[in-house]
Design a protein around this motif. Structure first.
Motif, PDB file in Angstrom:
ATOM      1  N   UNK A  10     -47.190  78.017 101.593  1.00 23.34           N
ATOM      2  CA  UNK A  10     -47.871  76.782 101.993  1.00 23.34           C
ATOM      3  C   UNK A  10     -48.454  76.065 100.783  1.00 23.34           C
ATOM      4  N   UNK A  11     -49.165  76.814  99.947  1.00 23.77           N
ATOM      5  CA  UNK A  11     -49.798  76.222  98.768  1.00 23.77           C
ATOM      6  C   UNK A  11     -48.757  75.762  97.752  1.00 23.77           C
ATOM      7  N   UNK A  12     -47.708  76.534  97.571  1.00 20.89           N
ATOM      8  CA  UNK A  12     -46.645  76.144  96.641  1.00 20.89           C
ATOM      9  C   UNK A  12     -46.009  74.818  97.063  1.00 20.89           C
ATOM     10  N   UNK A  13     -45.763  74.658  98.352  1.00 23.70           N
ATOM     11  CA  UNK A  13     -45.148  73.432  98.854  1.00 23.70           C
ATOM     12  C   UNK A  13     -46.081  72.244  98.651  1.00 23.70           C
ATOM     13  N   UNK A  90     -43.746  85.283 113.694  1.00 15.80           N
ATOM     14  CA  UNK A  90     -44.921  86.096 113.356  1.00 15.80           C
ATOM     15  C   UNK A  90     -46.218  85.405 113.787  1.00 15.80           C
ATOM     16  N   UNK A  91     -46.085  84.374 114.652  1.00 14.80           N
ATOM     17  CA  UNK A  91     -47.242  83.640 115.201  1.00 14.80           C
ATOM     18  C   UNK A  91     -48.021  82.860 114.143  1.00 14.80           C
ATOM     19  N   UNK A  92     -47.333  82.369 113.129  1.00 12.94           N
ATOM     20  CA  UNK A  92     -47.962  81.521 112.118  1.00 12.94           C
ATOM     21  C   UNK A  92     -47.638  80.061 112.419  1.00 12.94           C
ATOM     22  N   UNK A  93     -48.596  79.186 112.201  1.00 10.23           N
ATOM     23  CA  UNK A  93     -48.385  77.763 112.437  1.00 10.23           C
ATOM     24  C   UNK A  93     -47.641  77.162 111.241  1.00 10.23           C
ATOM     25  N   UNK A  94     -46.461  76.605 111.514  1.00 10.49           N
ATOM     26  CA  UNK A  94     -45.633  76.077 110.428  1.00 10.49           C
ATOM     27  C   UNK A  94     -45.488  74.566 110.460  1.00 10.49           C
ATOM     28  N   UNK A  95     -46.135  73.897 111.394  1.00  6.73           N
ATOM     29  CA  UNK A  95     -45.949  72.452 111.560  1.00  6.73           C
ATOM     30  C   UNK A  95     -46.262  71.691 110.280  1.00  6.73           C
ATOM     31  N   UNK A  96     -47.396  71.979 109.657  1.00  9.32           N
ATOM     32  CA  UNK A  96     -47.790  71.254 108.438  1.00  9.32           C
ATOM     33  C   UNK A  96     -46.845  71.567 107.281  1.00  9.32           C
ATOM     34  N   UNK A  98     -43.744  72.634 107.435  1.00  9.22           N
ATOM     35  CA  UNK A  98     -42.430  72.063 107.723  1.00  9.22           C
ATOM     36  C   UNK A  98     -42.421  70.571 107.414  1.00  9.22           C
ATOM     37  N   UNK A  99     -43.488  69.904 107.798  1.00  8.40           N
ATOM     38  CA  UNK A  99     -43.613  68.472 107.517  1.00  8.40           C
ATOM     39  C   UNK A  99     -43.691  68.217 106.010  1.00  8.40           C
ATOM     40  N   UNK A 100     -44.501  69.027 105.311  1.00  8.01           N
ATOM     41  CA  UNK A 100     -44.609  68.883 103.851  1.00  8.01           C
ATOM     42  C   UNK A 100     -43.276  69.147 103.171  1.00  8.01           C
ATOM     43  N   UNK A 101     -42.533  70.142 103.662  1.00  8.72           N
ATOM     44  CA  UNK A 101     -41.226  70.450 103.087  1.00  8.72           C
ATOM     45  C   UNK A 101     -40.264  69.279 103.276  1.00  8.72           C
ATOM     46  N   UNK A 102     -40.270  68.695 104.481  1.00  4.71           N
ATOM     47  CA  UNK A 102     -39.394  67.547 104.748  1.00  4.71           C
ATOM     48  C   UNK A 102     -39.768  66.375 103.840  1.00  4.71           C
ATOM     49  N   UNK A 103     -41.063  66.143 103.652  1.00  3.57           N
ATOM     50  CA  UNK A 103     -41.520  65.072 102.760  1.00  3.57           C
ATOM     51  C   UNK A 103     -41.106  65.373 101.318  1.00  3.57           C
ATOM     52  N   UNK A 104     -41.225  66.620 100.914  1.00  2.00           N
ATOM     53  CA  UNK A 104     -40.815  67.036  99.568  1.00  2.00           C
ATOM     54  C   UNK A 104     -39.332  66.742  99.349  1.00  2.00           C
TER      55      UNK A 104
END
Length: 164
Positions: A10-13, A90-96, A98-104
């Motif tokens: 998350x932080x790397x992205x 693994x029940x982790x929230x990936x919405x943010x 995933x959005x950051x990755x798409x923007x990247x």
């Protein structure tokens, strides 16, 4: 393992997105400089800034590759999607993320296009400068002899058009 690596991803992205946006700004500044009055010092400074950002992005890629390897995934787009799916499982929230990755990815695509345009502008300016120097040196327009390997032979300058 993914619960340990996901916060790192998350932080790397987030960091990569910031760096890529900075690179996009530098490329836009370079494009503006090339359109107006190209100054070698400014273009050189922009190139140095771009190089530094690219080195940081390459470090990001290395870190991302290492994290994906912990999940036995190669470093490609499909693997990132698979990583996000595993994080969701693994029940982790990936919405943010995933959005950051798409923007990247969008900003990277824009950077690639801008860089190609700027490279073409620099090539054109370089050709123009070379041609201007050739004219001043009295070099003929086109070489009219070829070597044994088919490459053009440079003409010897017979005289200069001007002397300073």
């Amino acid at each position: 393992m993914i619960k340990k690596t996901y916060p790192i991803i998350e932080q790397l992205i987030i960091n990569a997105l910031k760096m890529t946006e900075q690179l996009h700004q530098e490329l836009n500044r370079e494009a503006d400089a090339l359109k107006k009055n190209p100054q070698a010092a400014l273009i050189s400074d922009l190139a140095a800034n771009k190089k530094q950002l690219i080195e940081q992005l390459e470090q990001f890629n290395t870190q991302l590759t290492q994290i994906l390897a912990t999940e036995k995934l190669p470093n490609n787009q499909d693997s990132i999607r698979e990583y996000f799916k595993r994080a969701e499982t693994a029940c982790l929230s990936t919405a943010e993320s995933t959005s950051n990755w798409a923007q990247l990815m969008r900003v990277c695509f824009e950077c690639r296009a801008l860089n190609e345009q700027n490279g073409a502008s620099i090539d054109l300016l370089s050709r123009y400068t070379k041609r201007s120097l050739d004219i001043l040196k009295g070099k003929p327009d086109f070489p009219n002899t070829y070597g044994a390997d088919g490459s053009t032979q440079s003409e010897r300058y017979s005289h200069r058009l001007i002397s300073v």
